[in-house]
Design a protein around this motif. Structure first.
Motif, mmCIF file in Angstrom:
data_model
loop_
_atom_site.group_PDB
_atom_site.id
_atom_site.type_symbol
_atom_site.label_atom_id
_atom_site.label_comp_id
_atom_site.label_asym_id
_atom_site.label_seq_id
_atom_site.Cartn_x
_atom_site.Cartn_y
_atom_site.Cartn_z
ATOM 1 N N ARG A 24 -1.386 -10.193 8.964
ATOM 2 C CA ARG A 24 -0.925 -10.141 7.583
ATOM 3 C C ARG A 24 0.582 -9.288 7.804
ATOM 4 N NH1 ARG A 24 -4.511 -7.288 3.431
ATOM 5 N NH2 ARG A 24 -5.045 -5.765 5.068
ATOM 6 N N LEU A 25 1.096 -9.683 8.887
ATOM 7 C CA LEU A 25 2.453 -9.104 9.155
ATOM 8 C C LEU A 25 3.455 -10.486 9.679
ATOM 9 C CD1 LEU A 25 1.945 -5.875 11.442
ATOM 10 C CD2 LEU A 25 2.585 -6.334 9.003
ATOM 11 N N GLY A 26 2.661 -11.470 9.731
ATOM 12 C CA GLY A 26 3.164 -12.827 9.813
ATOM 13 C C GLY A 26 2.766 -13.494 10.981
ATOM 14 N N ARG A 27 1.962 -12.764 11.938
ATOM 15 C CA ARG A 27 1.291 -13.427 13.023
ATOM 16 C C ARG A 27 -0.239 -14.051 12.643
ATOM 17 N NH1 ARG A 27 1.337 -9.631 17.833
ATOM 18 N NH2 ARG A 27 3.645 -10.625 17.981
ATOM 19 N N LYS A 28 -0.315 -15.195 12.842
ATOM 20 C CA LYS A 28 -1.666 -15.853 12.939
ATOM 21 C C LYS A 28 -2.054 -16.422 14.167
ATOM 22 C CE LYS A 28 -3.016 -17.679 8.998
ATOM 23 N NZ LYS A 28 -3.135 -18.735 7.896
ATOM 24 N N GLY A 104 10.432 -2.949 9.985
ATOM 25 C CA GLY A 104 10.097 -3.931 8.937
ATOM 26 C C GLY A 104 8.765 -4.309 8.922
ATOM 27 N N MET A 105 8.008 -3.928 9.632
ATOM 28 C CA MET A 105 6.567 -4.010 9.966
ATOM 29 C C MET A 105 5.734 -3.387 8.853
ATOM 30 S SD MET A 105 5.536 -4.426 14.129
ATOM 31 C CE MET A 105 3.983 -5.080 14.011
ATOM 32 N N GLY A 106 4.796 -3.633 8.270
ATOM 33 C CA GLY A 106 4.074 -2.907 7.371
ATOM 34 C C GLY A 106 3.041 -2.368 8.098
ATOM 35 N N LEU A 107 2.617 -1.096 7.562
ATOM 36 C CA LEU A 107 1.401 -0.180 8.301
ATOM 37 C C LEU A 107 0.659 0.186 7.217
ATOM 38 C CD1 LEU A 107 3.101 1.704 11.019
ATOM 39 C CD2 LEU A 107 2.114 -0.515 11.491
ATOM 40 N N GLU A 108 -0.651 0.281 7.397
ATOM 41 C CA GLU A 108 -1.752 0.999 6.504
ATOM 42 C C GLU A 108 -1.774 2.486 6.855
ATOM 43 O OE1 GLU A 108 -4.952 -1.305 5.807
ATOM 44 O OE2 GLU A 108 -3.936 -3.144 5.459
#
Length: 117
Positions: A24-28, A104-108
């Motif tokens: 969900r950070l752009g990597r699949k 810019g990476m999202g973290l929880e």
């Protein structure tokens, strides 16, 4: 003409499944694996593909965190199924650079609440 080597290779890969993991950070990432592989094995394959260490990875579906010693088959993970990929950051002495955290990476953020009594 019949090639026995081709048949053996085909049978070896015939039971393989493809699992799609998304961070969900752009990597699949699409991963070929066997149903009798463990989640730990799957993490090693993913880690090799994305260039990180398997212990940094957590695989889950919704709120179910998959344990390393359980097989994909036992979790009823089928061909084409999508799983969630998260990055474990849990040690204070490890830097963001060590975990390859980029701008810019999202973290929880999760809180652990313990009761003293």
């Amino acid at each position: 003409a019949f090639d026995p080597n081709f048949s053996a290779v085909f049978l070896l890969f015939a039971d393989m499944i493809e699992v799609i993991v998304n961070d969900r950070l752009g990597r699949k990432v699409r991963v070929k694996c066997n149903p009798d592989d463990t989640i730990g094995d799957l993490k090693k394959i993913i880690a090799a593909q994305i260039g990180t260490r398997p212990e940094k990875l957590r695989i889950q579906k919704w709120y179910n965190i998959y344990k390393d010693h359980i097989t994909l088959e036992d979790y009823e993970i089928k061909d084409g199924m999508g799983l969630e990929l998260y990055y474990n950051i849990y040690k204070d002495h490890i830097t963001l650079e060590d975990y390859e955290i980029k701008d810019g990476m999202g973290l929880e953020l999760y809180y652990n609440i313990y009761k003293d009594h």
